[in-house]
Design a protein around this motif. Structure first.
Motif, PDB file in Angstrom:
ATOM      1  N   GLY A 175      -6.793  49.359 -48.441  1.00  0.00           N
ATOM      2  CA  GLY A 175      -6.165  48.287 -47.685  1.00  0.00           C
ATOM      3  C   GLY A 175      -4.762  48.657 -47.245  1.00  0.00           C
ATOM      4  N   ALA A 176      -3.961  47.645 -46.981  1.00  0.00           N
ATOM      5  CA  ALA A 176      -2.601  47.862 -46.491  1.00  0.00           C
ATOM      6  C   ALA A 176      -1.683  48.331 -47.615  1.00  0.00           C
ATOM      7  CB  ALA A 176      -2.057  46.570 -45.889  1.00  0.00           C
ATOM      8  N   ALA A 183       3.928  55.158 -53.437  1.00  0.00           N
ATOM      9  CA  ALA A 183       3.362  54.071 -52.631  1.00  0.00           C
ATOM     10  C   ALA A 183       2.242  53.359 -53.378  1.00  0.00           C
ATOM     11  CB  ALA A 183       2.840  54.614 -51.303  1.00  0.00           C
ATOM     12  N   THR A 184       2.134  52.054 -53.141  1.00  0.00           N
ATOM     13  CA  THR A 184       1.068  51.236 -53.716  1.00  0.00           C
ATOM     14  C   THR A 184       0.268  50.609 -52.580  1.00  0.00           C
ATOM     15  OG1 THR A 184       2.416  50.732 -55.662  1.00  0.00           O
ATOM     16  CG2 THR A 184       0.534  49.297 -55.232  1.00  0.00           C
ATOM     17  N   PHE A 185      -1.067  50.758 -52.640  1.00  0.00           N
ATOM     18  CA  PHE A 185      -1.951  50.244 -51.599  1.00  0.00           C
ATOM     19  C   PHE A 185      -2.919  49.220 -52.190  1.00  0.00           C
ATOM     20  CE2 PHE A 185      -0.676  54.450 -50.254  1.00  0.00           C
ATOM     21  CZ  PHE A 185      -0.438  54.315 -48.892  1.00  0.00           C
ATOM     22  N   ALA A 186      -3.327  48.272 -51.355  1.00  0.00           N
ATOM     23  CA  ALA A 186      -4.375  47.334 -51.750  1.00  0.00           C
ATOM     24  C   ALA A 186      -5.721  48.042 -51.703  1.00  0.00           C
ATOM     25  CB  ALA A 186      -4.383  46.128 -50.815  1.00  0.00           C
ATOM     26  N   VAL A 187      -6.645  47.597 -52.557  1.00  0.00           N
ATOM     27  CA  VAL A 187      -7.985  48.175 -52.611  1.00  0.00           C
ATOM     28  C   VAL A 187      -9.005  47.077 -52.333  1.00  0.00           C
ATOM     29  CG1 VAL A 187      -9.696  49.328 -54.051  1.00  0.00           C
ATOM     30  CG2 VAL A 187      -7.278  49.943 -54.250  1.00  0.00           C
ATOM     31  N   LYS A 188      -9.894  47.346 -51.377  1.00  0.00           N
ATOM     32  CA  LYS A 188     -10.958  46.401 -51.042  1.00  0.00           C
ATOM     33  C   LYS A 188     -12.261  46.863 -51.681  1.00  0.00           C
ATOM     34  CE  LYS A 188      -8.891  45.408 -46.523  1.00  0.00           C
ATOM     35  NZ  LYS A 188      -9.117  45.440 -45.054  1.00  0.00           N
ATOM     36  N   ARG A 189     -12.960  45.915 -52.343  1.00  0.00           N
ATOM     37  CA  ARG A 189     -14.233  46.247 -53.004  1.00  0.00           C
ATOM     38  C   ARG A 189     -15.405  46.041 -52.055  1.00  0.00           C
ATOM     39  NH1 ARG A 189     -13.797  48.610 -58.194  1.00  0.00           N
ATOM     40  NH2 ARG A 189     -11.730  48.062 -58.949  1.00  0.00           N
TER      41      ARG A 189
END
Length: 252
Positions: free
Chosen positions: A205-206, A246-252
């Protein structure tokens, strides 16, 4: 009063209606449960994130050189030390000009003086005066200064008291090189996170957050790193290294 056969027929028709009503309620309950379960599942993974660290190097070449020469004059009296300094400063300036360094590239500093007292036996002392001045050279003619620097010893052979600092190689494009390295490190962080998440069966994700480490400006191909950063001026060819967390969102 209707005959019993008619009553039984009416009751026979009402039973399917009751059954269909119960069936509808059961189906609706199952659908609501499925939707609620999906909502809970999505809520659980809303805050799933992945953190990565990446770095990138941007090569850069110095386009400016700075060189400091300190000339000194010493004598028993302050006036004598000042006169000697003036003569030797003129000699050093002449040496630089004849070597091809333009006058506009040479900046003299304020003259400094100090009293030197040496204790001698029998409560005696010797007092001398030292006067000094620094000539700051700053030019883009790096090749020229590199050719002149090794010849400073000829001044010492003539008895001129001069001290030369190492050449300092700088770049007026350092700020842009830092931005380029930062952009490359950010792109590398995204690429690494995408590979990791894909291996876990998810989608990236973002970017949620990021932080920049200290820059390392080192000689070309150097592996030196410090916690407080490096700003090398000893080499003409350099690398500018940026580190990004950096930290990113993860989509399942």
């Amino acid at each position: 009063m209707p005959p019993p056969s008619i009553v039984r027929r009416v009751q026979r028709f009402r039973l399917p209606e009751v059954f269909l009503g119960l069936l509808s309620i059961s189906v609706a309950f199952v659908l609501v449960s499925h939707v609620a379960s999906g909502a809970i599942h999505d809520a659980r993974h809303t805050h799933d994130t992945i953190g990565v660290t990446a770095s990138a190097k941007e090569p850069i070449s110095a386009n400016l050189v700075q060189w400091s020469l300190t000339v000194r004059g010493e004598a028993a009296r302050a006036t004598g030390a000042a006169r000697r300094l003036r003569r030797e400063a003129v000699a050093v300036n002449r040496f630089l000009r004849r070597a091809g360094i333009p006058a506009a590239a040479i900046t003299p500093s304020v003259v400094r003086s100090e009293e030197i007292v040496v204790q001698l036996p029998h409560h005696r002392r010797k007092t001398t005066y030292r006067v000094s001045q620094t000539l700051e050279i700053s030019t883009r003619q790096i090749d020229l200064v590199e050719a002149v620097a090794p010849r400073i010893g000829t001044l010492l052979e003539r008895g001129i008291e001069v001290e030369a600092e190492p050449l300092a190689y700088l770049s007026t494009e350092l700020t842009q090189a830092k931005l380029d390295a930062l952009g490359a490190a950010t792109a590398e962080a995204h690429r690494r996170a995408e590979i990791l998440v894909k291996g876990l069966g998810g989608k990236l994700g973002a970017m949620r957050s990021s932080s920049l480490g200290v820059y390392q400006v080192t000689p070309r191909d150097s592996t030196d790193v410090t916690d407080y950063g490096i700003n090398d001026t000893s080499s003409r060819e350099k690398d500018v290294t940026a580190v990004v967390n950096a930290t990113f969102a993860v989509k399942r």
